[in-house]
Design a protein around this motif. Structure first.
Motif, PDB file in Angstrom:
ATOM      1  N   UNK A 116       0.824  -1.211   0.000  1.00 23.24           N
ATOM      2  CA  UNK A 116       0.000   0.000   0.000  1.00 23.24           C
ATOM      3  C   UNK A 116       0.861   1.266   0.000  1.00 23.24           C
ATOM      4  N   UNK A 117       0.469   2.223  -0.817  1.00 26.87           N
ATOM      5  CA  UNK A 117       1.068   3.557  -0.787  1.00 26.87           C
ATOM      6  C   UNK A 117       0.334   4.365   0.273  1.00 26.87           C
ATOM      7  N   UNK A 118       1.075   5.073   1.112  1.00 28.12           N
ATOM      8  CA  UNK A 118       0.424   5.832   2.183  1.00 28.12           C
ATOM      9  C   UNK A 118      -0.373   6.987   1.607  1.00 28.12           C
ATOM     10  N   UNK A 119      -1.677   7.056   1.910  1.00 30.41           N
ATOM     11  CA  UNK A 119      -2.506   8.128   1.356  1.00 30.41           C
ATOM     12  C   UNK A 119      -2.144   9.487   1.943  1.00 30.41           C
ATOM     13  N   UNK A 120      -2.407  10.520   1.154  1.00 28.89           N
ATOM     14  CA  UNK A 120      -2.140  11.894   1.583  1.00 28.89           C
ATOM     15  C   UNK A 120      -3.402  12.600   2.053  1.00 28.89           C
ATOM     16  N   UNK A 121      -4.568  12.009   1.736  1.00 29.37           N
ATOM     17  CA  UNK A 121      -5.827  12.644   2.106  1.00 29.37           C
ATOM     18  C   UNK A 121      -6.964  11.642   2.109  1.00 29.37           C
ATOM     19  N   UNK A 122      -8.201  12.163   2.313  1.00 30.63           N
ATOM     20  CA  UNK A 122      -9.422  11.357   2.438  1.00 30.63           C
ATOM     21  C   UNK A 122      -9.308  10.429   3.648  1.00 30.63           C
TER      22      UNK A 122
ATOM     23  N   UNK B 115      -7.642   3.475   2.666  1.00 33.45           N
ATOM     24  CA  UNK B 115      -6.412   2.783   2.296  1.00 33.45           C
ATOM     25  C   UNK B 115      -6.747   1.936   1.072  1.00 33.45           C
ATOM     26  N   UNK B 116      -5.821   1.884   0.111  1.00 36.40           N
ATOM     27  CA  UNK B 116      -6.117   1.207  -1.152  1.00 36.40           C
ATOM     28  C   UNK B 116      -4.965   0.283  -1.526  1.00 36.40           C
ATOM     29  N   UNK B 117      -4.777  -0.785  -0.746  1.00 34.19           N
ATOM     30  CA  UNK B 117      -3.637  -1.672  -0.984  1.00 34.19           C
ATOM     31  C   UNK B 117      -3.833  -2.584  -2.192  1.00 34.19           C
ATOM     32  N   UNK B 118      -2.719  -2.903  -2.839  1.00 27.37           N
ATOM     33  CA  UNK B 118      -2.680  -3.958  -3.853  1.00 27.37           C
ATOM     34  C   UNK B 118      -2.577  -5.283  -3.101  1.00 27.37           C
ATOM     35  N   UNK B 119      -3.549  -6.168  -3.335  1.00 29.25           N
ATOM     36  CA  UNK B 119      -3.593  -7.437  -2.594  1.00 29.25           C
ATOM     37  C   UNK B 119      -3.575  -8.639  -3.533  1.00 29.25           C
TER      38      UNK B 119
END
Length: 398
Positions: free
Chosen positions: A317-323, A326-330
């Motif tokens: 997962x790339x660490x989100x900057x907002x909102x 979390x949107x990890x590749x699984x």
């Protein structure tokens, strides 16, 4: 009876979010301890001063129709907000208030799209963008913002898909589902391509108050007067002030487009709910302390759970900057557990680990899942423990 349905409704894609939510509710009804991480709304109540303002407006008799595009006093509060936060100047004829940002987007696409017009939608995308474009007779055209690009698109990608049918592009920053934010330089480069090709820019900025770390939100409309004239900014109080159920969103932009949206609303909703408008006035003219408190709480949660998420085998997962997603590749985890698709992995995770997450396929990306940390920290950490245990137990490598 299907022959009675309009073709445009038949063409709509069912929501994967709703499907998972329905399954989670079914399991809860069976007594299962399901933790849902699909929430698209803050888990805070609306601040008290907003509730009180709405209540006082009702007692004062403010329960009648308002102008179709919203109260002038609310428009003025929005105009001041644009000026203070983004240094963008609008007048009342350039502001439309609707029944939530989703309704505002719907009115916009209905107002500007003709049959076969194309709208460029960067993927990952919010689930309703393509469906709203299709309902207006347009065709979605997708550009993949790849993981190595932090899920953002480039000017070169944009140029490749533009043709004579291209009408608009949607830019969502901060993004749902990725939490990524476009920098001023990135926005300027994209805007240059749009200006050269006379493409309308739809800038969805609904998460602009939920920013973390050193990240900074920039509205593309603030870059220049020329870009502002070619941009419709979409925003609202749902996420920033925890007012999702109040249904107040708005648009700022070209007065001809705003007038067309107003005319549409006059024949559909008549006006946004009057009481909610008075609440929104209080949201923008009253104290902003609750906004910062909520933002800080989300950032604290993110910092506490991010490493634990990335530690799950097969998660990246790339660490989100907002909102608040979390949107990890699984993909690796799904394959290790014996599934050919992430959708199958998500379904089994719900049934066997009692954790509900949203598959990335609903956002145009098959290898990812979306988890919302707009939930209490204990529940989120418990959910991550369950996911980790599930992956370890079901992995073919164990």
């Amino acid at each position: 009876m299907s022959q009675l349905l309009a073709d445009r409704v038949k063409a709509l894609t069912p929501s994967s979010t709703l499907a998972i939510t329905a399954k989670a509710k079914e399991l809860k009804a069976q007594g299962k301890d399901v933790i849902g991480l699909g929430a698209g709304e803050p888990d805070f109540n609306t601040p008290n001063h907003i509730i009180e303002a709405a209540y006082e407006s009702m007692k004062a008799g403010e329960t009648k129709y308002t102008p179709a595009a919203g109260l002038l006093s609310l428009k003025n509060a929005i105009i001041n907000k644009f000026k203070e936060d983004q240094q963008i100047n609008y007048d009342a004829s350039e502001v439309f208030v609707g029944s939530g940002a989703k309704h505002v987007l719907y009115c916009l696409f209905q107002a500007v799209l003709n049959e076969e017009d194309e709208v460029i939608i960067p993927a990952p995308y919010w689930v309703s963008y393509p469906e709203q474009v299709k309902l207006a007779g347009g065709n979605p055209v997708y550009i993949e913002g790849t993981e190595d690009q932090s899920y953002k698109i480039t000017p070169e990608q944009l140029e490749k898909v533009i043709n004579s049918k291209t009408k608009a592009i949607i830019i969502n920053s901060p993004s749902n589902p990725t939490g990524m934010i476009y920098s001023a330089e990135e926005l300027e480069a994209l805007a240059k391509v749009c200006l050269e090709n006379n493409i309308l820019i739809v800038s969805d900025e609904i998460y602009e108050k939920l920013i973390y770390g050193n990240a900074k939100h920039v509205s593309i409309a603030s870059i220049s007067d020329e870009i502002k004239e070619q941009t419709i900014v979409i925003n609202g109080v749902s996420k920033s002030h925890s007012m999702t159920g109040w249904r107040i969103g708005y648009a700022g932009g070209n007065k001809e487009i705003i007038k067309a949206m107003t005319n549409l609303a006059s024949h559909s909703t008549s006006n946004p709910t009057t009481t909610a408008q008075f609440g929104a006035i209080a949201a923008y003219t009253g104290t902003q302390e609750p906004v910062e408190e909520m933002r800080a709480a989300f950032e604290e949660r993110l910092n506490k759970v991010f490493e634990a998420l990335n530690a799950i085998p097969g998660f990246r997962c790339i660490k989100p900057q907002g909102a608040f997603y979390l949107f990890p590749n699984v993909k690796e985890a799904a394959e290790a557990c014996g599934f050919s698709t992430v959708d199958e992995f998500v379904t089994d995770l719900l049934e066997k680990a009692n954790v509900a997450v949203i598959p990335g396929s609903g956002f145009g990306v098959d290898d990812n899942i979306r988890l919302s940390y707009a939930t209490d920290l204990t529940s989120f950490e418990t959910a991550l423990d369950r996911i980790a245990q599930y992956v370890i137990e079901h992995s073919k490598r164990s």
